[in-house]
Design a protein around this motif. Sequence first.
Motif, PDB file in Angstrom:
ATOM      1  N   GLU A  27       0.811  -1.211   0.000  1.00 40.03           N
ATOM      2  CA  GLU A  27       0.000   0.000   0.000  1.00 40.03           C
ATOM      3  C   GLU A  27       0.852   1.271   0.000  1.00 40.03           C
ATOM      4  O   GLU A  27       0.364   2.369  -0.280  1.00 40.03           O
ATOM      5  N   LYS A  28       2.130   1.135   0.289  1.00 37.33           N
ATOM      6  CA  LYS A  28       3.002   2.305   0.309  1.00 37.33           C
ATOM      7  C   LYS A  28       3.080   3.011  -1.040  1.00 37.33           C
ATOM      8  O   LYS A  28       3.391   4.191  -1.118  1.00 37.33           O
ATOM      9  N   SER A  29       2.813   2.274  -2.119  1.00 40.56           N
ATOM     10  CA  SER A  29       2.921   2.860  -3.451  1.00 40.56           C
ATOM     11  C   SER A  29       1.675   3.622  -3.876  1.00 40.56           C
ATOM     12  O   SER A  29       1.685   4.302  -4.908  1.00 40.56           O
ATOM     13  N   LEU A  30       0.589   3.545  -3.096  1.00 42.30           N
ATOM     14  CA  LEU A  30      -0.661   4.206  -3.462  1.00 42.30           C
ATOM     15  C   LEU A  30      -0.644   5.675  -3.043  1.00 42.30           C
ATOM     16  O   LEU A  30       0.076   6.064  -2.110  1.00 42.30           O
ATOM     17  N   PRO A  31      -1.454   6.509  -3.720  1.00 45.93           N
ATOM     18  CA  PRO A  31      -1.458   7.951  -3.426  1.00 45.93           C
ATOM     19  C   PRO A  31      -1.769   8.290  -1.973  1.00 45.93           C
ATOM     20  O   PRO A  31      -1.245   9.263  -1.445  1.00 45.93           O
ATOM     21  N   LEU A  32      -2.608   7.486  -1.314  1.00 47.39           N
ATOM     22  CA  LEU A  32      -2.966   7.785   0.072  1.00 47.39           C
ATOM     23  C   LEU A  32      -1.743   7.835   0.966  1.00 47.39           C
ATOM     24  O   LEU A  32      -1.648   8.694   1.857  1.00 47.39           O
ATOM     25  N   HIS A  33      -0.776   6.936   0.721  1.00 50.01           N
ATOM     26  CA  HIS A  33       0.376   6.926   1.618  1.00 50.01           C
ATOM     27  C   HIS A  33       1.271   8.143   1.401  1.00 50.01           C
ATOM     28  O   HIS A  33       1.889   8.629   2.353  1.00 50.01           O
ATOM     29  N   LYS A  34       1.306   8.653   0.190  1.00 48.22           N
ATOM     30  CA  LYS A  34       2.036   9.897  -0.044  1.00 48.22           C
ATOM     31  C   LYS A  34       1.419  11.023   0.786  1.00 48.22           C
ATOM     32  O   LYS A  34       2.131  11.826   1.401  1.00 48.22           O
ATOM     33  N   THR A  35       0.096  11.049   0.829  1.00 53.85           N
ATOM     34  CA  THR A  35      -0.603  12.051   1.641  1.00 53.85           C
ATOM     35  C   THR A  35      -0.306  11.844   3.118  1.00 53.85           C
ATOM     36  O   THR A  35      -0.106  12.806   3.873  1.00 53.85           O
ATOM     37  N   ARG A  36      -0.278  10.585   3.552  1.00 51.37           N
ATOM     38  CA  ARG A  36       0.058  10.295   4.949  1.00 51.37           C
ATOM     39  C   ARG A  36       1.432  10.860   5.321  1.00 51.37           C
ATOM     40  O   ARG A  36       1.597  11.519   6.354  1.00 51.37           O
ATOM     41  N   LYS A  37       2.424  10.571   4.480  1.00 52.05           N
ATOM     42  CA  LYS A  37       3.790  10.993   4.784  1.00 52.05           C
ATOM     43  C   LYS A  37       3.907  12.514   4.800  1.00 52.05           C
ATOM     44  O   LYS A  37       4.585  13.084   5.657  1.00 52.05           O
ATOM     45  N   GLU A  38       3.243  13.173   3.861  1.00 48.34           N
ATOM     46  CA  GLU A  38       3.256  14.637   3.841  1.00 48.34           C
ATOM     47  C   GLU A  38       2.624  15.203   5.106  1.00 48.34           C
ATOM     48  O   GLU A  38       3.113  16.175   5.685  1.00 48.34           O
ATOM     49  N   ALA A  39       1.521  14.576   5.537  1.00 49.09           N
ATOM     50  CA  ALA A  39       0.849  15.037   6.752  1.00 49.09           C
ATOM     51  C   ALA A  39       1.723  14.836   7.981  1.00 49.09           C
ATOM     52  O   ALA A  39       1.766  15.694   8.877  1.00 49.09           O
ATOM     53  N   PHE A  40       2.447  13.701   8.031  1.00 47.00           N
ATOM     54  CA  PHE A  40       3.294  13.467   9.192  1.00 47.00           C
ATOM     55  C   PHE A  40       4.484  14.418   9.214  1.00 47.00           C
ATOM     56  O   PHE A  40       4.908  14.869  10.288  1.00 47.00           O
ATOM     57  N   ASP A  41       5.005  14.762   8.051  1.00 51.62           N
ATOM     58  CA  ASP A  41       6.068  15.779   7.991  1.00 51.62           C
ATOM     59  C   ASP A  41       5.556  17.118   8.519  1.00 51.62           C
ATOM     60  O   ASP A  41       6.280  17.835   9.228  1.00 51.62           O
ATOM     61  N   THR A  42       4.299  17.447   8.197  1.00 49.09           N
ATOM     62  CA  THR A  42       3.690  18.673   8.716  1.00 49.09           C
ATOM     63  C   THR A  42       3.546  18.597  10.230  1.00 49.09           C
ATOM     64  O   THR A  42       3.841  19.558  10.951  1.00 49.09           O
ATOM     65  N   TYR A  43       3.096  17.443  10.710  1.00 49.08           N
ATOM     66  CA  TYR A  43       2.940  17.265  12.155  1.00 49.08           C
ATOM     67  C   TYR A  43       4.265  17.472  12.880  1.00 49.08           C
ATOM     68  O   TYR A  43       4.325  18.155  13.923  1.00 49.08           O
ATOM     69  N   LYS A  44       5.342  16.913  12.349  1.00 49.05           N
ATOM     70  CA  LYS A  44       6.630  16.979  13.034  1.00 49.05           C
ATOM     71  C   LYS A  44       7.181  18.397  13.145  1.00 49.05           C
ATOM     72  O   LYS A  44       8.018  18.671  14.014  1.00 49.05           O
ATOM     73  N   GLN A  45       6.710  19.294  12.294  1.00 54.82           N
ATOM     74  CA  GLN A  45       7.237  20.668  12.327  1.00 54.82           C
ATOM     75  C   GLN A  45       6.946  21.359  13.655  1.00 54.82           C
ATOM     76  O   GLN A  45       7.781  22.115  14.169  1.00 54.82           O
ATOM     77  N   SER A  46       5.761  21.127  14.236  1.00 56.02           N
ATOM     78  CA  SER A  46       5.449  21.754  15.524  1.00 56.02           C
ATOM     79  C   SER A  46       4.988  20.759  16.578  1.00 56.02           C
ATOM     80  O   SER A  46       4.891  21.104  17.756  1.00 56.02           O
ATOM     81  N   GLY A  47       4.688  19.530  16.157  1.00 54.45           N
ATOM     82  CA  GLY A  47       4.390  18.475  17.102  1.00 54.45           C
ATOM     83  C   GLY A  47       3.027  18.557  17.764  1.00 54.45           C
ATOM     84  O   GLY A  47       2.117  19.241  17.296  1.00 54.45           O
TER      85      GLY A  47
END
Length: 439
Positions: A27-47
């Motif tokens: 499932e890592k290759s599907l578009p949803l996981h790209k969105t997940r990773k982008e969202a987690f990068d956003t989360y890590k910016q301020s936690g």
Amino acid sequence: MSKLTKEQIDQFFIEQFESFEQQLNGEKSLPLHKTRKEAFDTYKQSGFPAPKDEEYKYTNIAKAFASHISSVETSDIELTKEDVQKHFISKLKAINLVFVNGELNTSLSDLKDLPGGLIIENINDAQTKYESDFASYFNKADMAGADNFFSLNTAFTNGGAFIKVEKSAIIEQPLACYFFSTSQKNDMISQPRNMIIAGENSQATVIENFITLGEHASFTNAVTEITLEQDAIFNYYKYQNESDKAIHVGATMVEQRGKSVFNAGSFSLRGMMLRNNLNIAIHKPHSETNMYGMYLLDGKSHVDNHSVVDHIAPDCESNELYKGVLDGKSKGVFNGKIFVRQAAQKTNAFQSNGNILLADTAEVDTKPQLEIWADDVKCSHGCTVGQLDADQLFYLKARGIDEKTAKSMLLKAFAADVITTVKVDALRELIEKNIEERI
């Protein structure tokens, strides 16, 4: 993991995300996981949001999480139909959807013989089965009020529901969504993510009911995205009567993309710390938005209602009425924001928050806000905090009514203009019963 610092909480979720990724396989290759990773990068910016964030100044989710969530493991508890059905709303004829720790349980849900025009899928499957809809509607809530809990939920999207009401479909029975957290053996974290599409000229009602099973603590971080197309009419109700160890953060993100009517009701009766974010963007003229809320608190319950209504289009109307009754050492927070953009001329926007304190130890912080860039509008806001009216109480007692009954009558009258907005009889009766018992 008791009494952690904010940095330790962030590290905990980093490790959780790494573990979550390892389980996804192809499932890592599907578009949803790209969105997940982008969202987690956003989360890590301020936690993890903390009181230094203005929007969480009065509601310290980080402290509650650090003090109460200690041992999180995968639940091995299997729920039966009998287990869940005893928590269903009595006398409610509905299409029942059951979620266990954030994931749609197909064996416990009513997914067979759905009415025409209604599609319900596991959100993971929907990303490929309904690829076009997914691309158009998922994670599009780029609006005021979206915070880092929203990003955290997006990062862990897995197994929620995709619900689509197709063009011209009128769904007579409400969709009752029951969210169970199984904390019988250990603390539980769940992050349900649901997306709902109300197609052109459609009508539907959704009820969300959150339930904690067990004596351990639970943390729920829920997101529901709702999109209304042209001439859609949609009713949404959120009911919270959770455990005294339940921490809940919920975001309902609504986009009225076409001329539409959106009605929302939020009813918070119990929980350790509950935070409800209701964020609405009105994009098309002649839309109507109605928001009602009731919080009835005692003990040490803490409920925080935050709402944002963004008037982008002209000739629209929004009405907001929230009321609270607080007893014991409970605390209520209300922050309602209305934005009226420059193009949103002839906007009518009204907002009111009323509170009754039954004990000197109860507390409420209320902050209604208006930001207006247009000049041809009718807008108002206001708030009240006080005790039961002594004159009204004296009037009833002077006519032979005992003090306990008189107080009950006044409180029910205070809540009535919120409760009567509920269009589902069985839900309204449940709320009235709980208010009667609490009073």
